[in-house]
Write an enzyme that holds these catalytic residues in place. Structure first.
Site, PDB file in Angstrom:
ATOM      1  CG  ASN A   1     -73.556   9.745 -24.397  1.00 61.80           C
ATOM      2  OD1 ASN A   1     -74.880   9.463 -24.605  1.00 61.80           O
ATOM      3  ND2 ASN A   1     -72.671   8.940 -25.312  1.00 61.80           N
TER       4      ASN A   1
ATOM      5  CG  HIS B   1     -69.322  14.663 -28.460  1.00 62.68           C
ATOM      6  ND1 HIS B   1     -68.647  14.851 -27.175  1.00 62.68           N
ATOM      7  CD2 HIS B   1     -69.642  13.546 -28.288  1.00 62.68           C
ATOM      8  CE1 HIS B   1     -68.746  14.011 -26.240  1.00 62.68           C
ATOM      9  NE2 HIS B   1     -69.186  12.994 -27.095  1.00 62.68           N
TER      10      HIS B   1
ATOM     11  CG  HIS C   1     -72.255   9.914 -29.901  1.00 62.80           C
ATOM     12  ND1 HIS C   1     -71.245   9.162 -30.111  1.00 62.80           N
ATOM     13  CD2 HIS C   1     -72.301  10.430 -28.954  1.00 62.80           C
ATOM     14  CE1 HIS C   1     -70.598   9.536 -29.051  1.00 62.80           C
ATOM     15  NE2 HIS C   1     -71.096  10.221 -28.413  1.00 62.80           N
TER      16      HIS C   1
HETATM   17  P1  AMP Z   1     -68.852  10.214 -25.311  1.00 63.04           P
HETATM   18  O1  AMP Z   1     -68.756   9.193 -24.676  1.00 63.04           O
HETATM   19  O2  AMP Z   1     -70.152  10.740 -25.686  1.00 63.04           O
HETATM   20  O3  AMP Z   1     -68.078  11.476 -24.665  1.00 63.04           O
HETATM   21  O4  AMP Z   1     -68.264  10.016 -26.692  1.00 63.04           O
HETATM   22  C1  AMP Z   1     -66.940  10.553 -26.942  1.00 63.04           C
HETATM   23  C2  AMP Z   1     -66.488   9.667 -28.275  1.00 63.04           C
HETATM   24  O5  AMP Z   1     -65.542  10.285 -28.791  1.00 63.04           O
HETATM   25  C3  AMP Z   1     -66.642   8.227 -28.277  1.00 63.04           C
HETATM   26  O6  AMP Z   1     -67.569   7.356 -29.272  1.00 63.04           O
HETATM   27  C4  AMP Z   1     -65.169   7.979 -28.821  1.00 63.04           C
HETATM   28  O7  AMP Z   1     -65.019   6.737 -29.370  1.00 63.04           O
HETATM   29  C5  AMP Z   1     -64.717   9.120 -29.652  1.00 63.04           C
HETATM   30  N1  AMP Z   1     -63.477   9.539 -29.785  1.00 63.04           N
HETATM   31  C6  AMP Z   1     -62.579   9.696 -28.709  1.00 63.04           C
HETATM   32  N2  AMP Z   1     -61.352  10.032 -29.277  1.00 63.04           N
HETATM   33  C7  AMP Z   1     -61.506  10.212 -30.646  1.00 63.04           C
HETATM   34  C8  AMP Z   1     -60.717  10.486 -31.542  1.00 63.04           C
HETATM   35  N3  AMP Z   1     -59.307  10.838 -31.366  1.00 63.04           N
HETATM   36  N4  AMP Z   1     -61.251  10.561 -33.011  1.00 63.04           N
HETATM   37  C9  AMP Z   1     -62.415  10.197 -33.104  1.00 63.04           C
HETATM   38  N5  AMP Z   1     -63.399   9.804 -32.164  1.00 63.04           N
HETATM   39  C10 AMP Z   1     -62.937   9.830 -30.782  1.00 63.04           C
END
Ligand code: AMP
Ligand code: ZN
Length: 112
Positions: free
Chosen positions: A85, A98, A100
């Site tokens: 994303n 990141h 996914h």
């Molecule tokens: P995005 O929306 O592509 O920026 O994805 C961010 C992702 O980070 C989401 O799927 C969240 O669930 C995940 N996320 C946020 N905080 C944490 C955390 N502390 N540990 C693991 N995953 C997280």
């Protein structure tokens, strides 16, 4: 550095590690959207994919290789999805690049 994923990569914020090496770190997503939902991040901070350039191609390739490695390790032979994303319209909520890795169920197209 106030970045959440930089702190996760350096261990100052806890996470469930899946894979680590000198270039990247992979950990379980806190709010899984699929039975397997793993985030793969570079240790170096990039705000998004849009913050990378041609000189980062080896690192970007390594992140994709790592996603495939983890998918094999998690026995996702039936298939999986890798998502980056990017920016507001891309649905990015954490401003550190990141990937996914989503697996363990069928994923539909087009995405929401
Ligand atoms: P995005 O929306 O592509 O920026 O994805 C961010 C992702 O980070 C989401 O799927 C969240 O669930 C995940 N996320 C946020 N905080 C944490 C955390 N502390 N540990 C693991 N995953 C997280
Ligand atoms: Zn960061």
């Amino acid at each position: 550095m106030s970045c959440l994923f930089c702190k996760i990569a350096d261990g100052s914020i806890p996470s469930t590690a899946v894979y680590k090496d000198e270039l990247c770190y992979a950990f379980s997503d806190l709010h899984p959207q699929s039975p397997v939902h793993i985030l793969i991040i570079p240790r170096e901070h990039f705000a998004s994919l849009d913050d990378t350039s041609a000189e980062d191609r080896d690192l970007l390739g390594h992140l994709l290789n790592t996603a495939a490695l983890i998918a094999r390790d998690k026995s996702l032979g039936k298939g999986y999805r890798v998502v980056i994303n990017t920016g507001e319209d891309g649905g990015q909520t954490v401003d550190h690049l990141h990937l996914h890795l989503l697996g363990g169920r069928a994923h539909h197209w087009p995405p929401g």
